[in-house]
Write an enzyme that holds these catalytic residues in place. Sequence first.
Site, short mmCIF file in Angstrom:
data_model
loop_
_atom_site.label_atom_id
_atom_site.label_comp_id
_atom_site.label_asym_id
_atom_site.label_seq_id
_atom_site.Cartn_x
_atom_site.Cartn_y
_atom_site.Cartn_z
N GLY A 52 0.85 -1.19 0.00
CA GLY A 52 0.00 0.00 0.00
C GLY A 52 0.87 1.23 0.00
CE1 TYR A 80 1.51 1.10 5.29
CE2 TYR A 80 0.03 -0.77 5.67
CZ TYR A 80 0.45 0.52 5.98
OH TYR A 80 -0.19 1.23 6.97
CG HIS A 165 5.05 -5.30 -5.27
ND1 HIS A 165 3.82 -5.10 -4.70
CD2 HIS A 165 5.81 -4.26 -4.88
CE1 HIS A 165 3.82 -3.97 -4.01
NE2 HIS A 165 5.03 -3.44 -4.11
CD GLU A 167 1.97 -7.97 -5.93
OE1 GLU A 167 2.72 -8.79 -5.37
OE2 GLU A 167 1.83 -6.79 -5.54
CG ASP A 223 -15.25 -2.63 -19.30
OD1 ASP A 223 -14.73 -3.63 -19.84
OD2 ASP A 223 -14.62 -1.59 -19.03
#
Length: 585
Positions: A52, A80, A165, A167, A223
């Site tokens: 974050g 974070y 990270h 991901e 969308d």
Amino acid sequence: MHPQITVLDTGGQYTHLIARRVRELGVFADVQPSDTPAADLATRKGIIISGGPASVCAPGSPDIDPKMLALGTPVLGICYGHQLLAKHLGGRVLKGERGEYGIAHLNVTCQDALWNGVEHSQIWMSHFDTVASVPAGFRVTGSTEISGVAAMSDPGRKLFGIQFHPEVVHTHAGMRILENFVFDICGASKDWDISRRVPAVEEQIRAVARDRNIFFFVSGGVDSTVAYTLCLRALGPDRVYGIYVDTGLMRKGETELVRSIFQELGATHFLVDSAEDEFLAALDGLQDPEQKRCAIGEEFVRVQERILMTEHFLDGHWVLGQGTIYPDTIESGGTAKADLIKTHHNRVAGVQALIDSGRIIEPLTPFYKDEVREIGRELGISTKFLSRHPFPGPGLAIRCLCSEVEAQVTETPNGFLLPLRSVGVQGDARSYRNVLCLARNPALEDIRNIATALINSSPDINRVVALCGSNWPLASMRSFESSITKKRLDLLREADAIVRSFCTETGFEEQVWQFPVVLLPIGTNEARESIVLRPINSLDGMTADVVLMEQQMLQQLTTRLLQTREIAAVLYDLTSKPPGTIEWE
Ligand code: XMP
């Protein structure tokens, strides 16, 4: 369905990506607020605390319920989250001095269950604060050139922290690290396959809707169409309404196309609201781009309010459906106009009341665009429709330029200055400046290569175009005072249709992400308008490169366009974003 892994959200832009990666491993994961009580997490096989943007040192920054660290459930803190672990367990987090952003290299300093099959490898860092010393019971398991504690763990308590990270794709061993955590450390089992994604979303829709019906303001974009279709499948055609507002600012054939698509999808309550006259009246006489946008936004509000009343959508029996996708929900650093247009919609008092009272369903918020397309394919929506280019909410109005003045095209040492202003992004602000037009020798490619330098060195321009062809000499042309009229929109619709069918015939459309065709009130008394071709390539619309058309093809297209009596010239926009924007206003 019960999640085995929960990702606690501390406000990071990659939070949902973490959950997505776990699901890609075949394990159902959800996202919950960071301060979810430990008791609610007790049944999870594992917990991940996300990254974050805040500082754990700052008062009021997102926090976790520290009791969850004593549940015996494995916890992985990322970025974070890693710092939160250190803070809660007695380690030391220091405010950073220079931060560490982008690609770094992980040194594995100690064998660890997280590192099974992972060696020295590339990772992605994005942090300012750092863990300076690990809590009692922890050991340092990895470092980088800048971070002494790039990773730490307490295997006994099954607590793990990594500063980088896993991901994102730039962390090469990221999936392997998540796999080690999810299977080896948490002992999760595969319970999720992609084919259950749609039924799970449908279940959720039914749970939120309960006995109420759903209505959508559909745009004809990917969308809202996919979100609508999911609701249709979840509740059946009698309970899901789609309203399409025909603003009169759409491309040729758009309303008919949208109608036929919704028919194919099995929608029985699909209404087209013809609001062309209202939108044209709102735009009448306006020339300033910001005023045009504003008038369209306000007209949307009026039209939607009218529809809410006439269809009785506020009587408590209805829930508003929206096609919001994950990237729409995060703050973006650049021009977030997609958000802006949604704000226009959200400002409708009735819509706001529905949102405030929780009467809203947004089935696509966990997903990224490519996942939305996959879901669309699974639902049987045609690939052709799903690969549609994006189209702006205010439609052709922002591609139909207007002029307050009549002024001559002027020749300068660099080229011809067009007496019109278009928008660009220079610094943080949108800037309206003139357009420089170069004759098409040298070649397009050479002009593209010098366009940015020309813009940077001339404070009065923000866009460079090349002349592809004209029926009159450029020097004899001028701008005409003009605003939006049906006649001009029809001309632009016609030109846009010519370009689109040419691109389909030649396959050029596959090379581009978006291809705005823009109408400029520049020409001669005989033909008062010009056309700009703006084919670009982009990943997400935040930055864009110009796509060049092969010379002979461009000549053919130019010839076709110049056959229209009102068109004086055809131009090719060679400005990348930044410094230009994709749209001209
Ligand atoms: P720009 O022109 O800012 O555009 O480079 C980036 C992307 O956003 C689209 N765009 C809009 N979309 N409402 C929208 O829904 C708008 O007002 C709007 N303005 C630009 C644009 O087509 C491109 O894909």
